[in-house]
Design a protein around this motif. Structure first.
Motif, PDB file in Angstrom:
ATOM      1  N   ASP A  55      69.043  37.611  90.347  1.00 43.45           N
ATOM      2  CA  ASP A  55      70.311  36.632  90.404  1.00 43.45           C
ATOM      3  C   ASP A  55      70.285  35.500  89.795  1.00 43.45           C
ATOM      4  N   LEU A  56      71.610  35.062  88.927  1.00 47.45           N
ATOM      5  CA  LEU A  56      71.555  33.694  88.460  1.00 47.45           C
ATOM      6  C   LEU A  56      72.051  32.850  89.277  1.00 47.45           C
ATOM      7  N   VAL A  57      71.171  31.719  89.626  1.00 52.78           N
ATOM      8  CA  VAL A  57      71.613  30.876  90.687  1.00 52.78           C
ATOM      9  C   VAL A  57      71.371  29.477  90.294  1.00 52.78           C
ATOM     10  N   GLU A  58      71.846  28.413  91.144  1.00 51.44           N
ATOM     11  CA  GLU A  58      71.787  27.011  90.819  1.00 51.44           C
ATOM     12  C   GLU A  58      70.795  26.575  91.981  1.00 51.44           C
ATOM     13  N   VAL A  59      69.664  25.787  91.435  1.00 47.04           N
ATOM     14  CA  VAL A  59      68.907  25.260  92.370  1.00 47.04           C
ATOM     15  C   VAL A  59      68.783  23.689  92.259  1.00 47.04           C
ATOM     16  N   ARG A  60      69.033  23.174  93.828  1.00 49.63           N
ATOM     17  CA  ARG A  60      68.857  21.876  93.957  1.00 49.63           C
ATOM     18  C   ARG A  60      67.724  21.151  93.895  1.00 49.63           C
ATOM     19  N   GLN A  61      67.611  19.875  93.040  1.00 49.89           N
ATOM     20  CA  GLN A  61      66.387  19.134  92.922  1.00 49.89           C
ATOM     21  C   GLN A  61      66.186  18.293  93.870  1.00 49.89           C
TER      22      GLN A  61
END
Length: 127
Positions: A55-61
Motif C-alpha cells: 500500500d502507498l500510505v502517509e505516515v504521521r511523524q
C-alpha cells in the motif's frame, strides 16, 4: 458515586438522577449494589482501513520539529499493530541515495488521498 449503565451503544456510561443520587438504566433485578464501577471506557473498535503490504500510505511523524507532519511511504510488511514502511522522499542520514525505512504503529498510517479529483469535484466546491 454513579453506577455504570449499558445503553446498547457499546459504551458504558455512568448516570445519576437530578438530585445527584446514583441511578441505573437498564434491567434491575433488585439485587444489592456491588462495588462502584469506574467511569465509561469505550469498547475497542477496528479501524475503518488497515494497511497491507504494498500500500502507498502517509505516515504521521512525532519526531521533534516534525510533529503532526505526514510523509508518503510504501508499506513493506505489517505485523499486528506495527508496520515497516519505506518513505518515498525521506533519505537516510548515512547515505542520501537510500530511502529511509522505519517501523511505525498502524495508528500513525493513513491511505494517501486520491491523485486525481473525482468528476464534479470543482463544481461541488462552488456550491
Amino acid at each position: 458515586g454513579p453506577v455504570a449503565a449499558a445503553d446498547g451503544s457499546g459504551v458504558r456510561r455512568a448516570t445519576s438522577s437530578p438530585d445527584g443520587s446514583a441511578s441505573s438504566t437498564g434491567d434491575d433485578d433488585g439485587a444489592a449494589e456491588g462495588p462502584e464501577e469506574e467511569e465509561a471506557i469505550p469498547e475497542p473498535t477496528r479501524p475503518p482501513w488497515e494497511p497491507k503490504h504494498g500500500d502507498l500510505v502517509e505516515v504521521r511523524q512525532s519526531s521533534e520539529g516534525y510533529e503532526g507532519s505526514w510523509f508518503e511511504a510504501q508499506v513493506l510488511h505489517v505485523r499486528g499493530v506495527r508496520a515497516r514502511v519505506r518513505y518515498t522522499e525521506l533519505l537516510e542520514d548515512f547515505d542520501k541515495r537510500v530511502k529511509q525505512e522505519q517501523a511505525v504503529g498502524v495508528e500513525d498510517i493513513r491511505p494517501v488521498p486520491p491523485r486525481s479529483q473525482p468528476p464534479g469535484f470543482a463544481r461541488g466546491l462552488r456550491s
